[in-house]
Scaffold this motif. Sequence first.
Motif, short mmCIF file in Angstrom:
data_model
loop_
_atom_site.label_atom_id
_atom_site.label_comp_id
_atom_site.label_asym_id
_atom_site.label_seq_id
_atom_site.Cartn_x
_atom_site.Cartn_y
_atom_site.Cartn_z
N ASP A 27 47.79 32.87 51.85
CA ASP A 27 47.81 33.15 53.08
C ASP A 27 47.00 34.89 53.56
N GLU A 28 46.46 35.27 52.58
CA GLU A 28 45.24 36.13 52.28
C GLU A 28 44.26 35.80 51.30
N ILE A 29 42.98 37.25 51.49
CA ILE A 29 41.63 36.76 50.78
C ILE A 29 41.74 37.91 49.89
N GLY A 30 40.87 38.32 49.64
CA GLY A 30 40.67 39.15 49.00
C GLY A 30 39.96 39.34 47.96
N PHE A 31 39.67 40.30 46.98
CA PHE A 31 38.00 40.92 46.61
C PHE A 31 37.99 42.26 45.29
N SER A 32 37.72 41.88 44.19
CA SER A 32 37.91 42.41 43.60
C SER A 32 36.63 42.88 42.26
N ASN A 33 36.40 43.66 40.93
CA ASN A 33 35.33 43.50 40.79
C ASN A 33 36.09 43.48 39.27
N GLU A 34 37.25 42.85 39.37
CA GLU A 34 37.91 42.75 37.79
C GLU A 34 39.23 41.71 37.90
N ILE A 35 39.56 40.76 37.32
CA ILE A 35 40.92 40.09 37.06
C ILE A 35 41.54 40.76 36.70
N ASN A 36 42.76 40.16 37.50
CA ASN A 36 44.25 40.63 37.95
C ASN A 36 44.99 39.66 37.22
N GLU A 37 45.45 40.10 35.81
CA GLU A 37 45.92 38.47 34.93
C GLU A 37 47.38 38.63 36.40
N ILE A 38 47.87 39.37 37.20
CA ILE A 38 48.68 38.36 37.83
C ILE A 38 48.40 37.37 39.10
N ASP A 39 46.68 37.72 39.46
CA ASP A 39 46.06 37.11 40.06
C ASP A 39 45.51 35.85 39.25
N ALA A 40 45.80 35.89 38.35
CA ALA A 40 44.27 34.99 37.70
C ALA A 40 44.45 33.49 37.86
N ASP A 41 45.58 32.77 38.55
CA ASP A 41 45.47 31.59 38.98
C ASP A 41 44.25 31.70 40.39
N TRP A 42 44.57 32.39 40.93
CA TRP A 42 44.52 32.53 42.05
C TRP A 42 42.55 33.28 43.01
N THR A 43 42.12 33.64 40.94
CA THR A 43 40.75 34.12 41.33
C THR A 43 39.61 33.17 40.87
N PHE A 44 38.56 34.01 42.04
CA PHE A 44 37.24 32.70 41.55
C PHE A 44 36.28 33.82 41.05
N GLU A 45 35.01 33.05 40.82
CA GLU A 45 33.98 34.61 40.68
C GLU A 45 32.74 34.43 42.24
N SER A 46 33.10 34.67 42.34
CA SER A 46 32.47 34.93 44.03
C SER A 46 30.83 34.17 44.07
#
Length: 103
Positions: A35-54
């Motif tokens: 239900d949310e979209i975020g952006f980061s310059n680092e990978i957080n281990e908690i969100d690793a499965d939901w993190t993709f290269e922009s």
Amino acid sequence: MKANEFIKKFGWTGFKIACRQRAIDRHKYTIIWSDEIGFSNEINEIDADWTFESKEVLRLVESHELIGGDLEYAKKFYADCAFKRDKHLVRYKQAIADVESCQ
């Protein structure tokens, strides 16, 4: 999870919404939760499965829009083209492969 696996499981909506956000151009990674979209310059281990290269998110959505929803027509169109080395057709072939990988 890979980006194409995410699309297979959850559809294109999250990626399309992410691409409309200005922040995607300023961050290396896009994080898409249910239900949310975020952006980061680092990978957080908690969100690793939901993190993709922009860049990958942008490329996949661009490919989906380029094909226009009719993959079979796109394949036939490409097969009938005479100038397969044209830079636009090279990108079109990549778009076909991207969309196929997400089905």
